[in-house]
Scaffold this motif. Structure first.
Motif, PDB file in Angstrom:
ATOM      1  N   GLU A 144      58.496  93.007  44.877  1.00 22.84           N
ATOM      2  CA  GLU A 144      58.518  93.793  43.638  1.00 22.84           C
ATOM      3  C   GLU A 144      59.876  93.770  42.943  1.00 22.84           C
ATOM      4  O   GLU A 144      59.970  94.032  41.753  1.00 22.84           O
ATOM      5  CB  GLU A 144      58.129  95.248  43.928  1.00 22.84           C
ATOM      6  N   THR A 145      60.926  93.466  43.677  1.00 18.62           N
ATOM      7  CA  THR A 145      62.270  93.525  43.092  1.00 18.62           C
ATOM      8  C   THR A 145      62.915  92.157  42.877  1.00 18.62           C
ATOM      9  O   THR A 145      63.969  92.080  42.248  1.00 18.62           O
ATOM     10  CB  THR A 145      63.211  94.379  43.972  1.00 18.62           C
ATOM     11  N   THR A 146      62.312  91.104  43.360  1.00 21.65           N
ATOM     12  CA  THR A 146      62.877  89.764  43.207  1.00 21.65           C
ATOM     13  C   THR A 146      62.214  89.060  42.034  1.00 21.65           C
ATOM     14  O   THR A 146      60.989  88.981  41.965  1.00 21.65           O
ATOM     15  CB  THR A 146      62.673  88.933  44.494  1.00 21.65           C
ATOM     16  N   ASN A 147      63.036  88.558  41.113  1.00 23.14           N
ATOM     17  CA  ASN A 147      62.465  87.862  39.959  1.00 23.14           C
ATOM     18  C   ASN A 147      62.789  86.371  39.993  1.00 23.14           C
ATOM     19  O   ASN A 147      63.662  85.918  40.738  1.00 23.14           O
ATOM     20  CB  ASN A 147      62.918  88.516  38.646  1.00 23.14           C
ATOM     21  N   LEU A 148      62.063  85.625  39.182  1.00 21.30           N
ATOM     22  CA  LEU A 148      62.247  84.165  39.141  1.00 21.30           C
ATOM     23  C   LEU A 148      63.649  83.767  38.712  1.00 21.30           C
ATOM     24  O   LEU A 148      64.188  82.779  39.194  1.00 21.30           O
ATOM     25  CB  LEU A 148      61.244  83.533  38.174  1.00 21.30           C
ATOM     26  N   GLU A 149      64.239  84.546  37.830  1.00 21.31           N
ATOM     27  CA  GLU A 149      65.567  84.204  37.328  1.00 21.31           C
ATOM     28  C   GLU A 149      66.588  84.138  38.460  1.00 21.31           C
ATOM     29  O   GLU A 149      67.344  83.168  38.562  1.00 21.31           O
ATOM     30  CB  GLU A 149      66.021  85.216  36.279  1.00 21.31           C
ATOM     31  N   GLU A 150      66.619  85.144  39.321  1.00 26.55           N
ATOM     32  CA  GLU A 150      67.627  85.124  40.378  1.00 26.55           C
ATOM     33  C   GLU A 150      67.401  83.971  41.349  1.00 26.55           C
ATOM     34  O   GLU A 150      68.359  83.369  41.828  1.00 26.55           O
ATOM     35  CB  GLU A 150      67.712  86.472  41.099  1.00 26.55           C
ATOM     36  N   LEU A 151      66.147  83.625  41.609  1.00 27.02           N
ATOM     37  CA  LEU A 151      65.868  82.500  42.510  1.00 27.02           C
ATOM     38  C   LEU A 151      66.266  81.177  41.870  1.00 27.02           C
ATOM     39  O   LEU A 151      66.875  80.319  42.520  1.00 27.02           O
ATOM     40  CB  LEU A 151      64.390  82.502  42.894  1.00 27.02           C
ATOM     41  N   ALA A 152      65.934  81.013  40.595  1.00 20.58           N
ATOM     42  CA  ALA A 152      66.279  79.776  39.895  1.00 20.58           C
ATOM     43  C   ALA A 152      67.790  79.625  39.764  1.00 20.58           C
ATOM     44  O   ALA A 152      68.332  78.528  39.967  1.00 20.58           O
ATOM     45  CB  ALA A 152      65.617  79.763  38.509  1.00 20.58           C
ATOM     46  N   LEU A 153      68.475  80.713  39.467  1.00 19.58           N
ATOM     47  CA  LEU A 153      69.935  80.633  39.317  1.00 19.58           C
ATOM     48  C   LEU A 153      70.622  80.356  40.648  1.00 19.58           C
ATOM     49  O   LEU A 153      71.653  79.673  40.684  1.00 19.58           O
ATOM     50  CB  LEU A 153      70.473  81.904  38.655  1.00 19.58           C
ATOM     51  N   ASP A 154      70.077  80.873  41.753  1.00 16.02           N
ATOM     52  CA  ASP A 154      70.623  80.559  43.079  1.00 16.02           C
ATOM     53  C   ASP A 154      70.532  79.061  43.363  1.00 16.02           C
ATOM     54  O   ASP A 154      71.464  78.460  43.895  1.00 16.02           O
ATOM     55  CB  ASP A 154      69.881  81.318  44.185  1.00 16.02           C
ATOM     56  N   ILE A 155      69.416  78.469  42.987  1.00 10.36           N
ATOM     57  CA  ILE A 155      69.242  77.031  43.190  1.00 10.36           C
ATOM     58  C   ILE A 155      70.202  76.255  42.294  1.00 10.36           C
ATOM     59  O   ILE A 155      70.870  75.322  42.730  1.00 10.36           O
ATOM     60  CB  ILE A 155      67.783  76.612  42.933  1.00 10.36           C
ATOM     61  N   LYS A 156      70.268  76.675  41.039  1.00  8.30           N
ATOM     62  CA  LYS A 156      71.182  75.994  40.084  1.00  8.30           C
ATOM     63  C   LYS A 156      72.633  76.048  40.564  1.00  8.30           C
ATOM     64  O   LYS A 156      73.385  75.096  40.410  1.00  8.30           O
ATOM     65  CB  LYS A 156      71.037  76.647  38.707  1.00  8.30           C
ATOM     66  N   ALA A 157      73.011  77.165  41.168  1.00  8.99           N
ATOM     67  CA  ALA A 157      74.381  77.345  41.662  1.00  8.99           C
ATOM     68  C   ALA A 157      74.615  76.691  43.022  1.00  8.99           C
ATOM     69  O   ALA A 157      75.748  76.641  43.501  1.00  8.99           O
ATOM     70  CB  ALA A 157      74.714  78.831  41.754  1.00  8.99           C
ATOM     71  N   GLY A 158      73.542  76.181  43.639  1.00  5.89           N
ATOM     72  CA  GLY A 158      73.687  75.556  44.955  1.00  5.89           C
ATOM     73  C   GLY A 158      73.702  76.549  46.107  1.00  5.89           C
ATOM     74  O   GLY A 158      73.975  76.180  47.241  1.00  5.89           O
ATOM     75  N   ALA A 159      73.367  77.809  45.840  1.00  7.73           N
ATOM     76  CA  ALA A 159      73.355  78.839  46.885  1.00  7.73           C
ATOM     77  C   ALA A 159      72.090  78.771  47.732  1.00  7.73           C
ATOM     78  O   ALA A 159      72.059  79.255  48.856  1.00  7.73           O
ATOM     79  CB  ALA A 159      73.477  80.225  46.281  1.00  7.73           C
ATOM     80  N   SER A 160      71.031  78.156  47.168  1.00  5.32           N
ATOM     81  CA  SER A 160      69.787  77.950  47.916  1.00  5.32           C
ATOM     82  C   SER A 160      69.154  76.648  47.428  1.00  5.32           C
ATOM     83  O   SER A 160      69.600  76.070  46.436  1.00  5.32           O
ATOM     84  CB  SER A 160      68.837  79.146  47.735  1.00  5.32           C
ATOM     85  N   PHE A 161      68.147  76.216  48.136  1.00  5.23           N
ATOM     86  CA  PHE A 161      67.550  74.916  47.850  1.00  5.23           C
ATOM     87  C   PHE A 161      66.034  75.026  47.812  1.00  5.23           C
ATOM     88  O   PHE A 161      65.449  75.776  48.578  1.00  5.23           O
ATOM     89  CB  PHE A 161      67.966  73.877  48.904  1.00  5.23           C
ATOM     90  N   LEU A 162      65.422  74.261  46.938  1.00  5.34           N
ATOM     91  CA  LEU A 162      63.977  74.233  46.826  1.00  5.34           C
ATOM     92  C   LEU A 162      63.398  73.052  47.600  1.00  5.34           C
ATOM     93  O   LEU A 162      62.289  73.094  48.072  1.00  5.34           O
ATOM     94  CB  LEU A 162      63.566  74.146  45.345  1.00  5.34           C
ATOM     95  N   LYS A 163      64.192  72.014  47.740  1.00  2.00           N
ATOM     96  CA  LYS A 163      63.731  70.800  48.400  1.00  2.00           C
ATOM     97  C   LYS A 163      64.878  70.236  49.238  1.00  2.00           C
ATOM     98  O   LYS A 163      66.028  70.244  48.821  1.00  2.00           O
ATOM     99  CB  LYS A 163      63.323  69.785  47.331  1.00  2.00           C
ATOM    100  N   ILE A 164      64.538  69.764  50.397  1.00  5.05           N
ATOM    101  CA  ILE A 164      65.574  69.188  51.258  1.00  5.05           C
ATOM    102  C   ILE A 164      65.369  67.693  51.352  1.00  5.05           C
ATOM    103  O   ILE A 164      64.323  67.186  51.395  1.00  5.05           O
ATOM    104  CB  ILE A 164      65.542  69.816  52.670  1.00  5.05           C
TER     105      ILE A 164
END
Length: 144
Positions: free
Chosen positions: A124-144
């Motif tokens: 309920e508190t996690t939005n797409l923006e924070e997940l996408a920005l984490d990936i863009k910043a290299g803090a997380s990954f969608l594909k290895i």
């Protein structure tokens, strides 16, 4: 915890959001490749997401899938999960039993209830923006 369809739906939504920030629509083929999902299965998932107004489907030669940039920060993971899996993640038994409730609990009912509540808060508190920005910043990954 999530169905395979739901996992793919979350990954696809994040991938579409990343591309939408760059004003790019993405094709079914590109999404399926990025999330390592069969195209036909991905098409059904994207159809569910579009039906629930999470993503937009644009037909034609320059078509594809996108999310309005202003909407990316408003889309919560809970919406994606609900669109694909419904609310069974909040109500289902941790062991998959058909009958499991306060009156007839399974062996992990009480422990799973706490985990389910934490998961609900996270979704309920996690939005797409924070997940996408984490990936863009290299803090997380969608594909290895």
């Amino acid at each position: 915890m999530f169905s395979k369809a739901c996992e793919y739906g979350i990954k696809a939504s994040i991938f579409i959001a990343l591309n939408s920030y760059q004003e790019k629509r993405v094709s079914l083929k590109a999404i399926a490749k990025e999330i390592a999902s069969p195209e036909a299965f991905t098409a059904k998932i994207l159809q569910d997401l579009a039906r629930h107004n999470i993503i937009n489907s644009v037909k034609g030669a320059y078509g594809g899938f996108e999310i309005n940039k202003k909407q990316i920060s408003e889309i919560k993971l809970e919406q994606i999960v609900k669109a694909i899996d419904g609310d069974k993640i909040y109500n289902g038994c941790g062991l998959g039993l058909h009958t499991c409730d306060e009156n007839h609990p399974c062996p992990v009912h009480d422990k799973f209830k706490d985990i389910r509540n934490d998961l609900k808060i996270m979704l309920e508190t996690t939005n797409l923006e924070e997940l996408a920005l984490d990936i863009k910043a290299g803090a997380s990954f969608l594909k290895i």
